[in-house]
Design an enzyme around this catalytic site. Structure first.
Site, PDB file in Angstrom:
ATOM      1  N   THR A 132       0.825  -1.205   0.000  1.00  0.00           N
ATOM      2  CA  THR A 132       0.000   0.000   0.000  1.00  0.00           C
ATOM      3  C   THR A 132       0.861   1.258   0.000  1.00  0.00           C
ATOM      4  OG1 THR A 132      -1.521   1.241   1.410  1.00  0.00           O
ATOM      5  CG2 THR A 132      -0.085  -0.294   2.532  1.00  0.00           C
ATOM      6  N   ASP A 133       0.279   2.362  -0.445  1.00  0.00           N
ATOM      7  CA  ASP A 133       0.987   3.651  -0.363  1.00  0.00           C
ATOM      8  C   ASP A 133       1.054   4.150   1.082  1.00  0.00           C
ATOM      9  OD1 ASP A 133      -1.693   4.334  -0.022  1.00  0.00           O
ATOM     10  OD2 ASP A 133      -1.727   5.877  -1.580  1.00  0.00           O
ATOM     11  N   GLU A 134       0.256   3.548   1.987  1.00  0.00           N
ATOM     12  CA  GLU A 134       0.218   4.052   3.370  1.00  0.00           C
ATOM     13  C   GLU A 134       1.536   3.826   4.107  1.00  0.00           C
ATOM     14  OE1 GLU A 134      -3.233   3.408   5.706  1.00  0.00           O
ATOM     15  OE2 GLU A 134      -4.588   3.592   4.005  1.00  0.00           O
ATOM     16  N   TYR A 157      -2.220  -0.463  10.969  1.00  0.00           N
ATOM     17  CA  TYR A 157      -2.319  -1.128   9.650  1.00  0.00           C
ATOM     18  C   TYR A 157      -1.082  -0.838   8.812  1.00  0.00           C
ATOM     19  CZ  TYR A 157      -3.444  -1.607   4.683  1.00  0.00           C
ATOM     20  OH  TYR A 157      -3.386  -1.914   3.338  1.00  0.00           O
ATOM     21  N   LYS A 161       1.940  -3.300   7.413  1.00  0.00           N
ATOM     22  CA  LYS A 161       2.257  -3.477   5.984  1.00  0.00           C
ATOM     23  C   LYS A 161       3.718  -3.084   5.722  1.00  0.00           C
ATOM     24  CE  LYS A 161      -0.092  -4.567   2.981  1.00  0.00           C
ATOM     25  NZ  LYS A 161      -0.505  -5.887   2.422  1.00  0.00           N
ATOM     26  N   ASN A 187      -8.195   1.829  -3.673  1.00  0.00           N
ATOM     27  CA  ASN A 187      -8.979   1.204  -4.737  1.00  0.00           C
ATOM     28  C   ASN A 187     -10.469   1.413  -4.496  1.00  0.00           C
ATOM     29  OD1 ASN A 187      -7.289  -1.771  -5.891  1.00  0.00           O
ATOM     30  ND2 ASN A 187      -6.367   0.063  -5.070  1.00  0.00           N
ATOM     31  N   TYR A 214     -15.373  11.754   8.442  1.00  0.00           N
ATOM     32  CA  TYR A 214     -14.483  11.955   9.586  1.00  0.00           C
ATOM     33  C   TYR A 214     -13.887  13.370   9.580  1.00  0.00           C
ATOM     34  CZ  TYR A 214     -14.286   6.763   9.875  1.00  0.00           C
ATOM     35  OH  TYR A 214     -14.570   5.432   9.979  1.00  0.00           O
ATOM     36  N   ARG A 221      -7.416  11.454  -0.724  1.00  0.00           N
ATOM     37  CA  ARG A 221      -6.980  10.127  -1.162  1.00  0.00           C
ATOM     38  C   ARG A 221      -6.907  10.116  -2.685  1.00  0.00           C
ATOM     39  NH1 ARG A 221      -5.885  10.268   3.371  1.00  0.00           N
ATOM     40  NH2 ARG A 221      -6.306   8.794   5.061  1.00  0.00           N
ATOM     41  N   PRO A 289      -8.244   8.655  14.776  1.00  0.00           N
ATOM     42  CA  PRO A 289      -6.976   9.023  15.429  1.00  0.00           C
ATOM     43  C   PRO A 289      -5.796   8.817  14.463  1.00  0.00           C
ATOM     44  CG  PRO A 289      -8.189   7.400  16.743  1.00  0.00           C
ATOM     45  CD  PRO A 289      -8.931   7.541  15.455  1.00  0.00           C
ATOM     46  N   HIS A 291      -5.087  10.322  11.763  1.00  0.00           N
ATOM     47  CA  HIS A 291      -5.576  10.336  10.373  1.00  0.00           C
ATOM     48  C   HIS A 291      -4.551  10.989   9.439  1.00  0.00           C
ATOM     49  CE1 HIS A 291      -9.647  10.870   8.060  1.00  0.00           C
ATOM     50  NE2 HIS A 291      -8.732  10.291   7.322  1.00  0.00           N
TER      51      HIS A 291
HETATM   52  P1  NAD Z   1      -9.852  -7.310   1.857  1.00  0.00           P
HETATM   53  O1  NAD Z   1      -9.928  -7.012   3.315  1.00  0.00           O
HETATM   54  O2  NAD Z   1     -11.031  -7.008   1.001  1.00  0.00           O
HETATM   55  O3  NAD Z   1      -9.516  -8.860   1.627  1.00  0.00           O
HETATM   56  C1  NAD Z   1      -8.535  -9.516   2.364  1.00  0.00           C
HETATM   57  C2  NAD Z   1      -8.638 -11.017   2.058  1.00  0.00           C
HETATM   58  O4  NAD Z   1      -7.607 -11.675   2.793  1.00  0.00           O
HETATM   59  C3  NAD Z   1      -9.966 -11.639   2.481  1.00  0.00           C
HETATM   60  O5  NAD Z   1     -10.429 -12.522   1.496  1.00  0.00           O
HETATM   61  C4  NAD Z   1      -9.621 -12.386   3.756  1.00  0.00           C
HETATM   62  O6  NAD Z   1     -10.438 -13.518   3.974  1.00  0.00           O
HETATM   63  C5  NAD Z   1      -8.174 -12.773   3.481  1.00  0.00           C
HETATM   64  N1  NAD Z   1      -7.417 -12.976   4.730  1.00  0.00           N
HETATM   65  C6  NAD Z   1      -7.347 -12.118   5.799  1.00  0.00           C
HETATM   66  N2  NAD Z   1      -6.591 -12.669   6.762  1.00  0.00           N
HETATM   67  C7  NAD Z   1      -6.160 -13.868   6.299  1.00  0.00           C
HETATM   68  C8  NAD Z   1      -5.351 -14.896   6.837  1.00  0.00           C
HETATM   69  N3  NAD Z   1      -4.834 -14.797   8.077  1.00  0.00           N
HETATM   70  N4  NAD Z   1      -5.089 -15.986   6.081  1.00  0.00           N
HETATM   71  C9  NAD Z   1      -5.603 -16.090   4.818  1.00  0.00           C
HETATM   72  N5  NAD Z   1      -6.419 -15.167   4.284  1.00  0.00           N
HETATM   73  C10 NAD Z   1      -6.687 -14.069   5.006  1.00  0.00           C
HETATM   74  O7  NAD Z   1      -8.552  -6.571   1.336  1.00  0.00           O
HETATM   75  P2  NAD Z   1      -8.317  -5.749  -0.015  1.00  0.00           P
HETATM   76  O8  NAD Z   1      -8.831  -4.371   0.167  1.00  0.00           O
HETATM   77  O9  NAD Z   1      -8.766  -6.577  -1.153  1.00  0.00           O
HETATM   78  O10 NAD Z   1      -6.719  -5.655  -0.002  1.00  0.00           O
HETATM   79  C11 NAD Z   1      -5.945  -6.716  -0.551  1.00  0.00           C
HETATM   80  C12 NAD Z   1      -4.473  -6.380  -0.399  1.00  0.00           C
HETATM   81  O11 NAD Z   1      -4.184  -5.165  -1.096  1.00  0.00           O
HETATM   82  C13 NAD Z   1      -4.033  -6.143   1.047  1.00  0.00           C
HETATM   83  O12 NAD Z   1      -2.753  -6.695   1.202  1.00  0.00           O
HETATM   84  C14 NAD Z   1      -3.993  -4.632   1.184  1.00  0.00           C
HETATM   85  O13 NAD Z   1      -3.050  -4.240   2.143  1.00  0.00           O
HETATM   86  C15 NAD Z   1      -3.588  -4.228  -0.226  1.00  0.00           C
HETATM   87  N6  NAD Z   1      -4.045  -2.896  -0.652  1.00  0.00           N
HETATM   88  C16 NAD Z   1      -5.370  -2.553  -0.543  1.00  0.00           C
HETATM   89  C17 NAD Z   1      -5.798  -1.320  -1.046  1.00  0.00           C
HETATM   90  C18 NAD Z   1      -7.253  -0.905  -0.992  1.00  0.00           C
HETATM   91  O14 NAD Z   1      -7.572   0.235  -1.342  1.00  0.00           O
HETATM   92  N7  NAD Z   1      -8.168  -1.757  -0.582  1.00  0.00           N
HETATM   93  C19 NAD Z   1      -4.872  -0.441  -1.621  1.00  0.00           C
HETATM   94  C20 NAD Z   1      -3.511  -0.821  -1.670  1.00  0.00           C
HETATM   95  C21 NAD Z   1      -3.128  -2.060  -1.206  1.00  0.00           C
HETATM   96  O1  DAU Z   2      -4.194   4.010   0.456  1.00  0.00           O
HETATM   97  C1  DAU Z   2      -4.403   2.640   0.351  1.00  0.00           C
HETATM   98  C2  DAU Z   2      -5.256   2.154   1.489  1.00  0.00           C
HETATM   99  O2  DAU Z   2      -6.588   2.633   1.242  1.00  0.00           O
HETATM  100  C3  DAU Z   2      -5.264   0.642   1.659  1.00  0.00           C
HETATM  101  O3  DAU Z   2      -3.971   0.218   1.968  1.00  0.00           O
HETATM  102  C4  DAU Z   2      -6.247   0.195   2.735  1.00  0.00           C
HETATM  103  O4  DAU Z   2      -6.306  -1.208   2.796  1.00  0.00           O
HETATM  104  C5  DAU Z   2      -7.623   0.742   2.377  1.00  0.00           C
HETATM  105  O5  DAU Z   2      -8.552   0.414   3.385  1.00  0.00           O
HETATM  106  C6  DAU Z   2      -7.566   2.265   2.187  1.00  0.00           C
HETATM  107  O6  DAU Z   2      -7.314   2.935   3.444  1.00  0.00           O
HETATM  108  P1  DAU Z   2      -8.083   4.282   3.842  1.00  0.00           P
HETATM  109  O7  DAU Z   2      -8.037   4.419   5.302  1.00  0.00           O
HETATM  110  O8  DAU Z   2      -7.608   5.418   3.018  1.00  0.00           O
HETATM  111  O9  DAU Z   2      -9.570   3.894   3.322  1.00  0.00           O
HETATM  112  P2  DAU Z   2     -11.008   4.133   3.973  1.00  0.00           P
HETATM  113  O10 DAU Z   2     -12.019   3.790   2.918  1.00  0.00           O
HETATM  114  O11 DAU Z   2     -11.159   3.507   5.304  1.00  0.00           O
HETATM  115  O12 DAU Z   2     -11.046   5.723   4.186  1.00  0.00           O
HETATM  116  C7  DAU Z   2     -10.864   6.617   3.088  1.00  0.00           C
HETATM  117  C8  DAU Z   2     -10.917   8.023   3.648  1.00  0.00           C
HETATM  118  O13 DAU Z   2     -12.261   8.298   4.087  1.00  0.00           O
HETATM  119  C9  DAU Z   2     -10.054   8.238   4.874  1.00  0.00           C
HETATM  120  O14 DAU Z   2      -9.556   9.576   4.856  1.00  0.00           O
HETATM  121  C10 DAU Z   2     -11.009   8.077   6.059  1.00  0.00           C
HETATM  122  C11 DAU Z   2     -12.318   8.594   5.493  1.00  0.00           C
HETATM  123  N1  DAU Z   2     -13.558   7.971   6.005  1.00  0.00           N
HETATM  124  C12 DAU Z   2     -13.637   6.614   6.009  1.00  0.00           C
HETATM  125  C13 DAU Z   2     -14.778   5.983   6.464  1.00  0.00           C
HETATM  126  C14 DAU Z   2     -14.871   4.470   6.483  1.00  0.00           C
HETATM  127  C15 DAU Z   2     -14.609   8.762   6.407  1.00  0.00           C
HETATM  128  O15 DAU Z   2     -14.538  10.020   6.381  1.00  0.00           O
HETATM  129  N2  DAU Z   2     -15.750   8.147   6.842  1.00  0.00           N
HETATM  130  C16 DAU Z   2     -15.875   6.787   6.901  1.00  0.00           C
HETATM  131  O16 DAU Z   2     -16.946   6.278   7.330  1.00  0.00           O
END
Ligand code: NAD
Ligand code: DAU
Length: 350
Positions: A132-134, A157, A161, A187, A214, A221, A289, A291
């Site tokens: 992730t970019d985080e 988190y 990562k 995404n 929030y 983002r 917290p 953020h």
């Molecule tokens: P998600 O939470 O939707 O899915 C995670 C999956 O991993 C689920 O199917 C869950 O069952 C499985 N999992 C969790 N713990 C496990 C374990 N202990 N053993 C086996 N399987 C397990 O996540 P996502 O949003 O699809 O993210 C996928 C990957 O991409 C993550 O590594 C995340 O850090 C990375 N990522 C996510 C985003 C985003 O915006 N969602 C952006 C950048 C990177």
């Molecule tokens: O940047 C990549 C990351 O993006 C991934 O690595 C993480 O897995 C993914 O969950 C995501 O993290 P964020 O914390 O950026 O995503 P989230 O959707 O939780 O929040 C996006 C922004 O919106 C963030 O600034 C917090 C805010 N937010 C989120 C929720 C859930 C709100 O204002 N209200 C909300 O209810």
């Protein structure tokens, strides 16, 4: 060449799109989806490809080293694409240890399993870690994260990562494991679990519930359509330089409040509600917290070296995403009721 690829986390949001892409684009590969089916894992995401002859599902927890080894011994993969993780920042604030177990220990278990199986015969082998970019921390009002940006994670988190990324580099440096990494921005798209900003807002607009923003909503983002992330993973897995990472992002920054207002506008049109109806649901709530103010990815390396670029504009992607949620109410109902968790027992367990 026959390839056996283990994709971890394939039942989750991004993983399901990666599994679908690989199963359909590469019929000559065998794709093994290794997933523990936590609350975030949903096999209904893969209903359309679950009977493809080159697709296999294995329920296993990556925290369990023996279980991981058993799957590696059974399938002897040449490639691993590792997406399994605890992924939600808010959950990491309340339960940080879950993130250490899965994201750190789980990743090391996979690295060990690959190292043991491949026994230094690395020809044709590849371990792709999806990150992730985080890990780079937070930006001010200007600037971008590049591949050279120093790691500076803030949430449990992102700390987990970042730690997993360091282990991946350590296995490359110490044992020569052929790794590649991708660090992607936020995404959005179909199958996104409705705890994250965009699907939560879509769900709440459909049900006329408050839209919790929030803090002051000025956090920023960089949003990327999930299928473009899957395309990037495909390119880096096949063509990326071993030992290197690639930033992936949409050059598409939105302040949360502006994004929520755009969603409200598009949804009022699609639901044929009077303009301004959904915006009235916006409610400013207590901030997260620690953020991070702003994320923005410089994706020029993957663009220049591998020719990758996003394929859809944000307006198109968001519109497609809303349409998907409106057309797949059953998916959303199953997720909110918990019914999706029975799918494995119904379809797979005998
Ligand atoms: P998600 O939470 O939707 O899915 C995670 C999956 O991993 C689920 O199917 C869950 O069952 C499985 N999992 C969790 N713990 C496990 C374990 N202990 N053993 C086996 N399987 C397990 O996540 P996502 O949003 O699809 O993210 C996928 C990957 O991409 C993550 O590594 C995340 O850090 C990375 N990522 C996510 C985003 C985003 O915006 N969602 C952006 C950048 C990177
Ligand atoms: O940047 C990549 C990351 O993006 C991934 O690595 C993480 O897995 C993914 O969950 C995501 O993290 P964020 O914390 O950026 O995503 P989230 O959707 O939780 O929040 C996006 C922004 O919106 C963030 O600034 C917090 C805010 N937010 C989120 C929720 C859930 C709100 O204002 N209200 C909300 O209810």
């Amino acid at each position: 060449m026959s390839k056996r690829i283990i994709i971890t986390g394939g039942a989750g949001f991004i993983g399901s799109h990666v599994v679908r892409l690989f199963v359909t684009k590469y019929p000559e590969y065998t794709i093994i989806n290794l997933d523990a089916l936590t609350y975030a894992g949903n096999l209904e995401n893969l209903k359309d490809i679950e009977n493809h002859p080159n697709y296999i599902f294995e329920k296993a927890n990556i925290v369990d080293a023996e279980a991981v080894k058993a799957v590696f011994d059974k399938y002897k993969p040449d490639g691993v694409i590792h997406l399994a993780a605890e992924s939600h920042v808010d959950r990491s604030i309340t339960s940080p240890l879950d993130f250490v177990y899965t994201n750190v220990i789980g990743t090391v278990n996979l690295l060990n399993a690959a190292k043991e199986l491949w026994k230094k015969d690395y020809s044709g082998k590849r371990f792709h870690h999806v990150s992730t970019d985080e890990v780079y921390g937070a930006l001010g009002e200007t600037g971008f994260f590049t591949e050279a940006t120093k790691y500076d994670p803030h949430s449990p988190y992102s700390a987990s990562k970042a730690s997993s990324d360091h282990f991946v580099y350590a296995y490359s440096d110490t044992y020569g494991l052929p790794v590649v990494l991708t660090n992607c921005s936020n995404n959005y798209g179909p199958n996104h679990f409705p705890e994250k900003l965009i699907p939560l807002m879509i769900h709440n607009i459909i049900h006329n519930k408050p839209l919790p923003v929030y803090g002051d909503g000025k956090y920023t983002r960089d949003w990327l359509y999930v299928i473009d992330h899957a395309r990037a993973i495909d390119q880096v897995f096949h063509q990326g330089t071993v030992g290197e990472n690639y930033n992936v992002g949409g050059f598409n920054e939105w302040k949360n409040i502006d994004l929520v207002k755009l969603l409200c506008k598009q949804m009022d049109e699609k639901l044929e509600r009077p303009a301004g109806t959904s915006e009235q649901l916006i409610t400013f709530v207590k901030d997260r917290p620690g953020h991070d103010l702003r994320y923005a990815i410089d994706a020029s390396k993957i663009n220049k070296e591998l020719g990758w670029a996003p394929s859809v504009t944000f307006e198109e992607g968001l519109s497609k995403t809303i349409d998907w949620y409106l057309e797949n109410k059953e998916w959303l109902d199953h997720v909110t009721s918990g019914a999706y968790q029975a799918y494995y027992e119904q379809q797979y367990a005998h």
